[in-house]
Design a protein around this motif. Structure first.
Motif: not given
Ligand code: 1PR
Length: 566
Positions: A273, A277, A347, A380, A416, A418, A488, A514
């Protein structure tokens, strides 16, 4: 030692029926697949989980001679359960890419939900039913919610009233189930509507047959989804209870648990988590934060009442997802235990591997579906597709969104987003949609736009969340998962300005994500925006808040949610 009883499954190969198979097996049945029309005619009990598009399904059924066998089987009042498209195909015709003729067993035409009044289509989520007559398999549903995902529906009329056993209210009162004698069909997905696994029932079943004991199993029937399948599979085992009429309900707001998954430095797949990010600990070793095992946590959230589980393979953008066998294994194991919808992302794109073999995004998604996903989420690649579409104004049909939604339906494609908030003094400073923010920026800025990013927030793009959302809806996305990098992991609440902007801009469901830190954040997002679902990660992983308490709070605030009795 005795063999498990057998149910015949009509899977004509148009999509993923893994969840139905898992649910049937969890109830102690073995599955015999229909290979020829004869298998239909010889079935003791037949389950038909229709998937894909109406016309394509009718084509296959007709070509293989199965349409005629199905009509004979049903007219002979043999035990039948149709699911989703398996209900729609019983009607005379459908407007889906049509008109297209159906099996013609039930009078009526299957039409699209009318979205002209702002109704979000597809209808995705949990609704309660209005029971019309004794349907036996639905007798313990009461006010429990069941899971729907569809854009077309059949309507009750004088001509089909003998058949209709329940309706559901979404835009109008459409047919949620039909029943005549031993023939049943449901528009919702019992295999995705929750429930407890009762493996021991297989033994009980044999005992009941052998010594003819009358055992009432209603004490176990606290679950909506699996109880429907169980009642169909074990009809003689249940007392015919007096029907309890459920109340019509609004579409429930969903609470979703999200598991960001990646391989840590030791090579183990872990739930991690981020803080805006950044998923690495603030220590000398800078290791990837490890919050638990994906399958265990998904099972726990399911039991706690999550309406859906999302897995995001957060390093999928740089690795080839089909090379990530542990992730596929996680999906397989989870789908055997978790009977609510599963979304997987990370991916999904066209890819050429080291040996020069090309994989389309559709192949990548198909492998996810085969492994147990109900929906895929695209990050992406959706940004690149939207940029191209906005630039050229042409739908090429080749983007991942278009390819996957064409084969699996819009409801199976989540985008999704971001975005990062960029404060502005003057709304005319950018060509993108801006909002007047509720809380001014650090230098008193009163406006902001939400800039999209790719590769897990590592790269900014010249497109706003608003423009992206509109474009992907046109390309065929069925739902939007709306994150916000600034919020996030902060626990300070959802980005209401952003969520209001996007959920008002599109006609497809929007999942707010988020920033959740306390129960009030969930009620706030549902009261102030048109979000259909709220997603959280950190608070659930750190056990600061249970899904049950979120649901209870929402219910106390008068917001319709699915309350789980187990
Ligand atoms: O670009 O098609 O390969 O997809 C990658 C996916 O991985 C995307 O959906 C992107 O949101 C997610 N992702 C990539 N890097 C991160 C990271 O955290 N370093 N996670 C990531 C995104 C965000 C939410 C999170 C909420 C709630 N995570 O999914 O769960 O923000 O969090 P909270 O309740 O703790 O605030 P692709």
């Amino acid at each position: 030692v005795h063999n498990n009883p057998v149910v015949t499954l009509l899977d004509y190969g148009a999509g993923n029926v893994r969840s139905v198979r898992n649910a049937i097996r969890s109830l102690g049945f073995d599955i015999k697949d229909v290979q020829s029309p004869k298998d239909i005619l010889n079935a003791e009990r037949l389950i038909f989980p229709g998937v894909g598009a109406f016309a394509a399904a009718m084509d296959v059924l007709t070509q293989k001679g199965m349409a005629e066998a199905l009509c004979t089987y049903i007219k002979n009042d043999r035990p039948f359960l149709g699911i989703c498209l398996g209900l729609q195909l019983l009607f005379e015709s459908s407007e889906e890419n049509g008109p297209v003729n159906g099996l013609g067993l039930i009078p009526g035409v299957v039409g699209r939900f009318d979205s002209s009044n702002g109704l979000r289509v597809p209808h995705i989520g949990w609704n309660a039913l209005q029971l019309m007559k004794n349907s036996e398999i639905l007798n313990t549903i009461r006010n429990n919610h069941v899971y729907f995902v569809h854009s077309y529906r059949a309507m009750p009329s004088d001509d089909n009233k003998d058949w209709v056993s329940s309706t559901c209210n979404y835009g109008d009162n459409f047919i949620a189930s039909v029943r005549r004698g031993n023939v049943h069909a449901v528009q919702f997905h019992p295999e995705k509507s929750g429930g407890t696994m009762l493996l021991f029932l297989a033994d009980l079943y044999v005992d009941i047959i052998c010594i003819n004991l009358l055992i009432t199993l209603t004490m176990n029937e606290t679950d909506a989804g699996l109880s429907v399948l169980r009642r169909f599979l074990y009809p003689k085992s249940f007392s015919t209870k007096v029907l309890e009429v459920g109340n019509a309900s609004k579409l429930a707001k969903r609470v979703i648990a999200c598991l960001d998954v990646r391989t840590n430095d030791e090579g183990d797949l872990v739930v991690t988590k981020g803080d805006q990010y950044d998923v690495r600990e603030n220590t000398k070793e800078n290791e990837v934060r490890n919050l638990g095992k994906p399958v265990d946590l998904a099972g726990k959230y399911y039991r706690d009442g999550a309406d859906e589980i999302s897995f995001l393979n957060i390093t999928g953008f740089r690795d080839f997802p089909l090379g990530d066998l542990p992730m596929l294994q996680v999906l397989r194991y989870t789908s055997e235990r978790v009977f609510v919808p599963l979304t997987v992302g990370g991916g999904i794109r066209d890819f050429t591997d080291g040996s020069g073999r090309y994989y389309s995004s559709l192949e990548v998604a198909s492998e996810y579906f085969r492994s147990g996903a109900d929906k895929v989420s695209i990050g992406s690649d959706a940004v690149y597709a939207a940029e191209e579409y906005i630039r050229s104004g042409v739908k090429t049909g080749k983007s991942s969104i278009e390819q996957i939604s064409r084969v699996y339906g819009n409801q199976a494609v989540v985008v999704s987003i971001d975005p990062r908030r960029v404060f502005l003094k003057n709304p005319d400073d950018v060509d993108f949609k801006t909002v007047r923010v509720s809380n001014p920026g650090p230098n008193g800025e009163e406006y902001a736009w939400y800039q999209c990013t790719v590769n897990g927030g590592r790269e900014d793009r010249q497109i706003g969340a608003y423009e992206l959302a509109k474009a992907v809806e046109e390309l065929g996305a069925g739902e939007i998962m709306l994150n916000c990098i600034d919020c996030d992991g902060q626990g300070k609440g959802f980005e209401i300005d952003l969520i209001r902007l996007i959920s008002d801009a599109v006609n497809i469901p929007v999942i707010a994500s988020s920033g959740a830190g306390k129960v009030e954040h969930f009620s706030e997002v549902f009261k102030k925006t048109n979000a259909s679902a709220a997603l959280a990660a950190g608070i659930f992983h750190r056990e600061e808040l249970g899904i049950g308490s979120v649901k209870k709070h929402l219910s106390n605030e008068g917001i319709e949610v699915r309350l789980t009795p187990y």
